[in-house]
Design a protein around this motif. Structure first.
Motif, PDB file in Angstrom:
ATOM      1  N   ARG A   1       0.821  -1.211   0.000  1.00 29.73           N
ATOM      2  CA  ARG A   1       0.000   0.000   0.000  1.00 29.73           C
ATOM      3  C   ARG A   1       0.856   1.262   0.000  1.00 29.73           C
ATOM      4  O   ARG A   1       2.007   1.253   0.414  1.00 29.73           O
TER       5      ARG A   1
ATOM      6  N   LYS B   1       2.161  -9.923  -2.431  1.00 28.96           N
ATOM      7  CA  LYS B   1       2.498 -11.279  -2.855  1.00 28.96           C
ATOM      8  C   LYS B   1       1.272 -12.190  -2.898  1.00 28.96           C
ATOM      9  O   LYS B   1       0.395 -12.083  -2.053  1.00 28.96           O
TER      10      LYS B   1
ATOM     11  N   GLU C   1      14.515  -7.676   1.682  1.00 30.84           N
ATOM     12  CA  GLU C   1      13.851  -7.770   0.385  1.00 30.84           C
ATOM     13  C   GLU C   1      14.659  -7.070  -0.704  1.00 30.84           C
ATOM     14  O   GLU C   1      15.205  -5.985  -0.483  1.00 30.84           O
TER      15      GLU C   1
ATOM     16  N   ARG D   1      10.379  -8.672  11.183  1.00 29.65           N
ATOM     17  CA  ARG D   1       9.338  -9.546  11.758  1.00 29.65           C
ATOM     18  C   ARG D   1       9.331 -10.848  10.986  1.00 29.65           C
ATOM     19  O   ARG D   1      10.044 -10.998   9.997  1.00 29.65           O
TER      20      ARG D   1
ATOM     21  N   GLN E   1       7.531 -13.269   8.375  1.00 30.35           N
ATOM     22  CA  GLN E   1       6.776 -12.896   7.185  1.00 30.35           C
ATOM     23  C   GLN E   1       5.699 -13.937   6.870  1.00 30.35           C
ATOM     24  O   GLN E   1       5.831 -15.106   7.226  1.00 30.35           O
ATOM     25  N   VAL E   2       4.663 -13.484   6.180  1.00 28.51           N
ATOM     26  CA  VAL E   2       3.569 -14.386   5.805  1.00 28.51           C
ATOM     27  C   VAL E   2       4.123 -15.684   5.184  1.00 28.51           C
ATOM     28  O   VAL E   2       3.670 -16.784   5.487  1.00 28.51           O
ATOM     29  N   GLU E   3       5.100 -15.517   4.310  1.00 23.85           N
ATOM     30  CA  GLU E   3       5.576 -16.645   3.504  1.00 23.85           C
ATOM     31  C   GLU E   3       6.687 -17.462   4.165  1.00 23.85           C
ATOM     32  O   GLU E   3       7.354 -18.249   3.496  1.00 23.85           O
TER      33      GLU E   3
ATOM     34  N   ARG F   1      -1.552 -18.006  -1.141  1.00 22.76           N
ATOM     35  CA  ARG F   1      -2.349 -17.315  -0.117  1.00 22.76           C
ATOM     36  C   ARG F   1      -3.824 -17.406  -0.492  1.00 22.76           C
ATOM     37  O   ARG F   1      -4.240 -16.883  -1.530  1.00 22.76           O
TER      38      ARG F   1
ATOM     39  N   ASP G   1      -7.702  -8.054   7.393  1.00 23.18           N
ATOM     40  CA  ASP G   1      -7.171  -8.670   6.191  1.00 23.18           C
ATOM     41  C   ASP G   1      -7.993  -9.913   5.825  1.00 23.18           C
ATOM     42  O   ASP G   1      -8.400 -10.685   6.686  1.00 23.18           O
TER      43      ASP G   1
HETATM   44  P1  ADP Z   1       5.219  -7.441   2.834  1.00 25.78           P
HETATM   45  O1  ADP Z   1       4.030  -7.534   1.944  1.00 25.78           O
HETATM   46  O2  ADP Z   1       5.210  -6.228   3.706  1.00 25.78           O
HETATM   47  O3  ADP Z   1       6.511  -7.632   2.152  1.00 25.78           O
HETATM   48  P2  ADP Z   1       4.237  -9.889   3.976  1.00 25.78           P
HETATM   49  O4  ADP Z   1       4.128 -10.524   2.667  1.00 25.78           O
HETATM   50  O5  ADP Z   1       4.755 -10.680   5.129  1.00 25.78           O
HETATM   51  O6  ADP Z   1       5.147  -8.626   3.882  1.00 25.78           O
HETATM   52  O7  ADP Z   1       2.788  -9.315   4.334  1.00 25.78           O
HETATM   53  C1  ADP Z   1       2.505  -8.667   5.513  1.00 25.78           C
HETATM   54  C2  ADP Z   1       1.262  -7.888   5.292  1.00 25.78           C
HETATM   55  O8  ADP Z   1       0.179  -8.776   5.124  1.00 25.78           O
HETATM   56  C3  ADP Z   1       0.880  -7.006   6.434  1.00 25.78           C
HETATM   57  O9  ADP Z   1       1.401  -5.728   6.280  1.00 25.78           O
HETATM   58  C4  ADP Z   1      -0.641  -7.021   6.402  1.00 25.78           C
HETATM   59  O10 ADP Z   1      -1.164  -5.921   5.710  1.00 25.78           O
HETATM   60  C5  ADP Z   1      -1.027  -8.230   5.628  1.00 25.78           C
HETATM   61  N1  ADP Z   1      -1.695  -9.298   6.376  1.00 25.78           N
HETATM   62  C6  ADP Z   1      -2.016 -10.472   5.830  1.00 25.78           C
HETATM   63  N2  ADP Z   1      -2.656 -11.243   6.707  1.00 25.78           N
HETATM   64  C7  ADP Z   1      -2.734 -10.582   7.857  1.00 25.78           C
HETATM   65  C8  ADP Z   1      -3.260 -10.878   9.155  1.00 25.78           C
HETATM   66  N3  ADP Z   1      -3.841 -12.029   9.453  1.00 25.78           N
HETATM   67  N4  ADP Z   1      -3.133  -9.961  10.096  1.00 25.78           N
HETATM   68  C9  ADP Z   1      -2.551  -8.814   9.809  1.00 25.78           C
HETATM   69  N5  ADP Z   1      -2.031  -8.485   8.636  1.00 25.78           N
HETATM   70  C10 ADP Z   1      -2.117  -9.344   7.652  1.00 25.78           C
END
Ligand code: ADP
Ligand code: ADP
Ligand code: MG
Length: 674
Positions: free
Chosen positions: A174, A245, A283, A299, A301-303, A345, A391
């Protein structure tokens, strides 16, 4: 700061998050013998993470600002439950230095880096300045303090178009705009700033050269409080939509061994520059040849699961050990890369409607078992509700295999075998995406999804003979189950049987609601002798054997598995040919085909009006933008459904609007209307 006070052993962990990441952290914490405390908002009373934890504390109202983002209430929740440590997950406060500091001040261990490290690396501008000094290759651009229009315009000229305007505090894709010419710069900055201010409370911008045909490559690192720092190979996350992603894999299929070592060494250098402690990601954006640092995420990361599957390391366990003050258990050369992993995802969103988030109750949630290299990290269960406040990510499906090809096949099979109903998900889209020949061949860049959208969101297939038979079988099977114990049912094996042959006629239309297209007719012959199905001139012998989530249908001697969900007259079927939504036409219903009126300009979901883009009385062409809503953190522009005159605007900037509320009226002008 006193490191022994910062990182020390604890028994009770509070997870300051929700959804799948809260569930994932709870699982490992529990396996390590810790007590777990969940926090939740009023919208999440019945959420999965609350059910999984040993204890749970209500934080406040649904709005994240009043619950998951409220630092005071989180610290209070830890105090009330005797929690000694806090895991922030990702998103929410995970990269918030003020929160890390507040935890420390309250005597809590923060599972992550110190506030100081976050401050150094958290802003994209600040970290780029640091990396420049450390000699890590950067993408060229401007990351200075001055933010006036003239400075930004000059910087853009100097960098050379195309450029990327990016929120320094940004995340989740964003607050970012690609700008291809000087004329586009002003409006792009205005809208990026607005989005950044709303999302991060900080609208400082930086400018970067937009790397052509970009790929996203990132390195997982983790450091302990004894000065050890490791890299755990890289992930490729090039398949993105709006800079967010969608599919991630490890290792990157783009890099060779030498390039892998180069990027991992650069990442260690980057993290080493701040003596980093905790899990983090460096990154990079790549032009396919070289890699350039873009940001660090301080932190988990999601992945992260793809890294876990190729290294065998549980990153949450390592995070917790580091937080205990322990040294990392392995040395760099003991970290081995094994096979390939790929993650998808799963979101509650509708790819055919511009990925509009989908909210509601998950009436069916059937995902395959986690065997044969498959892992599923979910935050929802059957019966849970997806609310518009957070989210829309529901789960992640991750497949491991010795090779990339097999990992893709395994993931695809898992996606294909999933049935989620009640809300719309991107599961079929994900399946189309990972099986696209160019994805298989790794001939992709970050713009791939946008370019190939039409192919990735194909029209639903037309139901054939198998599906019509399956539809009748589903109804028969459903009635039979409902009638168990009712002696008068003709479907029961024992008991009352009709004498002679009987026929029952069915008609189906494609789609839900009342469906569309012509009625497709099929008849069921039953009674004495075997039941048959009749379509036109064809008569087929069939048999149905119920099983979990559907039945086996034997048709003309071929047995195949059918997944089925019946809700009144709405049928969902999944056969070997794909997924089908069918409407069972009520012969007495007098139904007619409905035309969905597109002329109401209404809020598709609850949201906030962030911009009004046209004035009352203005002449609008079809598709002209009227206003912008922020819905679930994403901007959505509502447009004129036809050419006409904007008769009235029924909202103003800042209004919070409910779903379905009419926001503007466009009057079709005769001469313009098609
Ligand atoms: P980035 O996109 O910043 O490189 P990630 O791929 O780890 O890093 O995504 C993290 C982002 O995913 C957060 O900034 C948030 O907007 C979003 N997000 C996805 N799922 C969740 C969740 N369950 N709780 C909070 N944020 C989430
Ligand atoms: P966020 O904090 O939102 O994750 P990033 O800086 O990581 O922001 O950028 C998000 C995505 O945008 C990247 O993964 C990449 O695909 C794309 N991107 C970022 N910077 C550039 C760039 N300079 N050139 C091309 N693409 C970029
Ligand atoms: Mg990023």
């Amino acid at each position: 700061m006193d490191r022994t006070r910062l990182y020390r052993r604890f028994r009770t962990l509070l997870i300051a998050n929700r959804g799948e990441i809260a569930c994932r952290v709870i699982r490992t914490a529990r396996a390590m013998g810790l007590r777990t405390v969940a926090v939740y908002s009023e919208a999440d009373r019945d959420a999965m993470h609350v059910a999984l934890a040993d204890e749970a504390v209500l934080l406040g109202p649904a709005r994240a600002r009043d619950s998951y983002l409220d630092i005071e209430r989180l610290i209070e929740a830890a105090r009330k439950t005797g929690a000694e440590a806090v895991h922030p997950g990702y998103g929410f406060l995970s990269e918030n230095a003020e929160f890390a500091q507040a935890c420390y001040d309250a005597g809590l261990v923060f599972v992550g880096p110190t506030a100081e490290m976050m401050n150094a690396m958290g802003s994209k501008s600040g970290s780029k300045a640091l990396m420049e000094k450390a000699g890590v290759p950067l993408v060229s651009g401007y990351h200075g303090e001055a933010q006036d229009d003239a400075t930004l315009a000059k910087a853009a000229e100097k960098v050379g178009f195309p450029i990327l305007v990016k929120a320094s505090a940004g995340g989740g894709g964003r607050g970012m705009r690609i700008v291809r010419s000087a004329a586009e710069l002003g409006p792009a900055i205005v809208s990026a700033k607005r989005e950044a201010k709303a999302a991060f409370g900080d609208d400082r911008m930086l400018i970067e050269k937009y790397v052509d045909n970009p790929r996203h490559i990132e390195v997982q690192i983790i450091g302990d409080s004894h000065g050890n720092l490791l890299s755990l190979f890289e992930r490729e996350c090039t398949l993105q939509r709006r800079h967010q992603k969608v599919i991630e894999e490890a290792p990157s299929p783009t890099l060779n061994a030498a390039q892998r070592e180069t990027v991992c060494a650069a990442a260690r250098k980057a993290a080493g520059a701040v003596n980093y402690v905790g899990a983090g990601t460096i990154e990079f954006v790549s032009d396919g040849k070289d890699v350039f640092f873009i940001e660090m995420n301080t932190r988990l990361q999601v992945e992260h699961p793809v890294t876990e599957l190729i290294t065998g390391v549980d990153l949450v366990e390592w995070q917790l050990r580091v937080a205990f003050g322990e040294a990392l258990p392995l040395k760099q050369d003991e970290i081995k890369l094994n096979g390939h992993a790929i993650e998808a995802r799963v979101y509650a969103e509708n790819p055919t409607k511009n990925f509009m988030p989908s909210v509601g109750r998950i009436s069916t949630w059937r995902l395959p078992a986690e065997t044969g290299g498959l892992r599923i990290d979910a935050g929802y269960r059957e019966g849970d509700s997806v609310s518009p406040y957070y989210d829309a990510m529901l789960a992640k499906m991750i497949a491991w295999a010795p090779t990339r090809e097999v990992a893709i096949d395994r993931l695809n099979r898992a996606l294909e075998d999933s049935d989620v109903r009640g809300i719309v998900t991107n599961i079929p889209f994900l399946s189309a995406l990972i099986t696209h020949p160019k994805v298989r061949a790794n001939a992709i860049d970050t713009g791939f999804i946008e370019r190939e959208l039409a192919v990735l969101t194909p029209a639903a297939p037309a139901p054939g003979e198998l599906e019509l038979c399956a539809a009748v079988a589903a109804i028969v099977n459903d009635e039979r189950q409902a009638a168990q114990g009712e002696p008068r049912s003709p479907w029961q094996t024992f008991g009352w049987q009709p004498v002679g042959r009987r026929q029952r006629n069915f008609a189906f239309r494609v789609g839900h609601g009342v469906g569309h297209g012509p009625e497709q007719k099929i008849a069921l012959n039953y009674g004495s002798g075997p039941s048959t199905l009749v379509i036109g001139e064809r008569e087929l012998a069939f048999a149905v054997a119920p099983k979990d989530g559907g039945f086996d249908l034997t048709l003309d001697g071929v047995k195949s598995s059918v997944a089925a969900v019946i809700d009144g007259h709405e049928l969902y079927l999944r056969t070997r040919n794909g997924r089908f939504d069918l409407h069972w036409v009520d012969p007495f219903g007098g139904e007619s085909e409905e035309h969905v009126g597109e002329d109401k300009i209404a809020a598709p979901l609850p949201g906030t009006v962030v911009a009004v883009l046209a004035e009352e009385g203005a002449k609008l062409e079809k598709g002209a933008p009227i206003l912008t809503l922020e819905v679930m953190k994403m901007e959505q522009t509502l447009r004129a459904p036809y050419a006409g005159v904007l008769k009235s605007i029924k909202c103003k900037v800042g209004d919070i609007v409910q779903e379905g509320i009419e926001l503007a009226v466009v009057e079709a002008s005769g001469e313009w209307h098609e």
